[in-house]
Scaffold this active site. Structure first.
Site: not given
Ligand code: UD1
Ligand code: MG
Length: 451
Positions: A15, A22, A75, A315, A348, A387
């Site tokens: 499902r 799953k 299994q 990050r 950045y 800047s």
């Protein structure tokens, strides 16, 4: 008594409608199976055996990544929960303690609940974990006889009278290992689903004069995940618990339901988290920091006194020392910022180191990628990056150096030097008015031509 953990995780999870097994679907950025393994950790298991089938290799890799000591057994065919536990038999051949069975898709059993089960085990051969189901649906029903559990009846095999029972089987079961395997030997697959039910060991134990009981827990703990909807509910449960824990630890969440945490997020006390902040994996935030709205953090460390955001992105590899300030629309990746450094607007900073008290002006970019390789930018202490400076890496800016705004810096700037790397300005008096007049007369001619 030493305990072994057996976690059943061989099912396909049809499902989920997924190519991935799953149990590898994630809750708070960790596979649900890892949450299940963690839920058993308070028992201090001597051994952990994961029974895998569908997606065996992927499951094994995920388990070994989390706990290299755990054993993953195969299994091959899924013939029921008793058959699944049986697959762990060889791995536990020389183990003589208790075995607790958990399901890989039922990740939220609380440690207090497991402790209650261990306490009940003192007077019982088998202990089953049950819960009062709001909607008992197709759960196995627990048939009680006083404080003893007579049998677990699967929904498919239950009479109408048994289906009316609301005390249900969570799937968690505790018993002596040797006894559990002996009881499993007696399980037969004569039921509606032709499966070997682990639940049958309850009736068999009672027939053999053993005492069996059920311990109750909250329904929320037994949430089994079978669909994407369940997965989202599990995520919500995890998040609610984790947020409440953080607040207990002294972290302010201004709008808790909008803050997303990972399984391993660590935040120190007296930190304030504004609304809509996302914590990806591997984030530590020290005490007394302020994480402002709409920030996205992942694989990073923020030290005491730091201010991050609003709208900042940290990050992996972003390391912020004390009192660093990261402002709006700033992205930091794989960079170390020393105490008191400031990057306040639209920048950045990647593959870089920035010295203490350095100020990085708005719109600064470390040009770290040449299209093939990444390069490093090193900026000293007390420097001032004007800047809109492009720092074309590899490049080094010395202590107390300055770059003029709008510069494209392609070679190193020594300490205390000012680097100017931009076109020289030319100013022509009165020329603006002439330009306007010229343009206006052109427009007029064009408009007349169009009529
Ligand atoms: C099981 C219980 C039921 C209980 C319910 C709770 C049995 C017979 N029934 O039913 O009483 O109310 O869980 O959610 O135990 N698995 C294997 N190999 C197999 C079969 C299952 O590893 O051969 C694993 C599945 O991947 C899953 C867990 O065992 O993690 C439970 O199996 P599932 O088929 O979901 O059992 P239910 O029918 O839900
Ligand atoms: Mg199930």
């Amino acid at each position: 008594m030493s305990t072994a953990l057996v976690i059943l995780a061989a099912g396909k999870g049809t499902r989920m409608n997924s190519d991935m097994p799953k149990v590898l679907h994630q809750i708070a950025n960790a596979p649900m199976l890892i949450h299940a393994m963690r839920s058993g950790a308070p028992l201090d298991p001597e051994r952990t055996v994961i029974v895998a089938g569908h997606g065996f290799d992927a499951v094994k890799a995920a388990v070994e990544d989390y706990d290299p000591e755990a054993t993953v057994v195969l299994q091959e065919e899924q013939k029921g929960t008793a058959h699944a536990v049986d697959a762990a038999r060889a791995a536990l051949a020389d183990f003589d303690g208790d075995v607790i069975v958990l399901f890989g898709d039922t990740p939220f059993v609380r440690s207090e609940t497991l402790e209650n089960m261990v306490a009940a085990r003192k007077d019982n051969a088998v202990v089953v974990l049950g819960f009062e189901a709001a909607d008992p649906g197709k759960y196995g029903r627990l048939v009680m006889d006083g404080d003893q559990l007579s049998a677990i009846v699967e929904y498919a095999d239950a009479t109408d009278e048994q289906r009316a029972i609301t005390f249900c089987n969570s799937g968690v079961m505790l018993a002596g290992g040797e006894e559990m395997f002996a009881l499993i030997d007696a399980v037969e697959a004569n039921n509606a689903q032709d499966e070997y039910y682990l639940t049958d060991i309850v009736g068999i134990a009672r027939d053999n004069g053993l005492s069996v009981t059920a311990v109750a827990c909250e329904e929320e703990e037994t949430l089994g995940i079978n669909s994407r909807l369940h997965l989202s509910q599990a995520e919500a449960i995890f998040q609610a618990r984790a947020r409440a824990e953080l607040m207990d630890l002294g972290v302010t969440l201004q709008q808790p339901e909008t803050v997303m945490l990972s399984h391993d997020t660590i935040i120190g006390r007296d930190t304030v988290i504004e609304p809509n902040v996302y914590f990806g994996p591997d984030v530590t935030v020290e005490s007394g920091t302020h994480i402002r709205a709409f920030s996205h953090l992942e694989g990073c460390h923020v030290s005491r006194g730091g201010v991050v955001g609003p709208y900042a992105r940290l990050r992996p590899g972003a390391e912020l020392a004390e009192n660093v300030r990261i402002g709006n629309f700033v992205e930091i990746k794989n960079a170390i910022l020393d105490e008191g450094a400031k990057v306040n607007h639209l920048s950045y900073i990647g593959d870089a180191s920035v010295g203490h008290d350095t100020n990085i002006g708005a719109g600064t970019i470390t040009c770290n990628y040449d299209g093939v390789m990444k390069h490093k930018t090193t900026i000293g202490a007390n420097a001032f990056i004007g800047s809109n400076t492009m720092l074309v890496a590899p490049v080094t800016i010395g202590d107390q150096a300055m770059t003029a705004s709008g510069s494209v810096i392609t070679s190193d700037v020594p300490a205390e030097a000012l680097a100017l790397a931009r076109a020289k300005q030319a100013t022509k008096p009165g020329l603006a008015t002439k330009m306007f007049d010229l343009l206006k007369s052109k427009k007029k001619k064009r408009d007349e031509g169009a009529n």
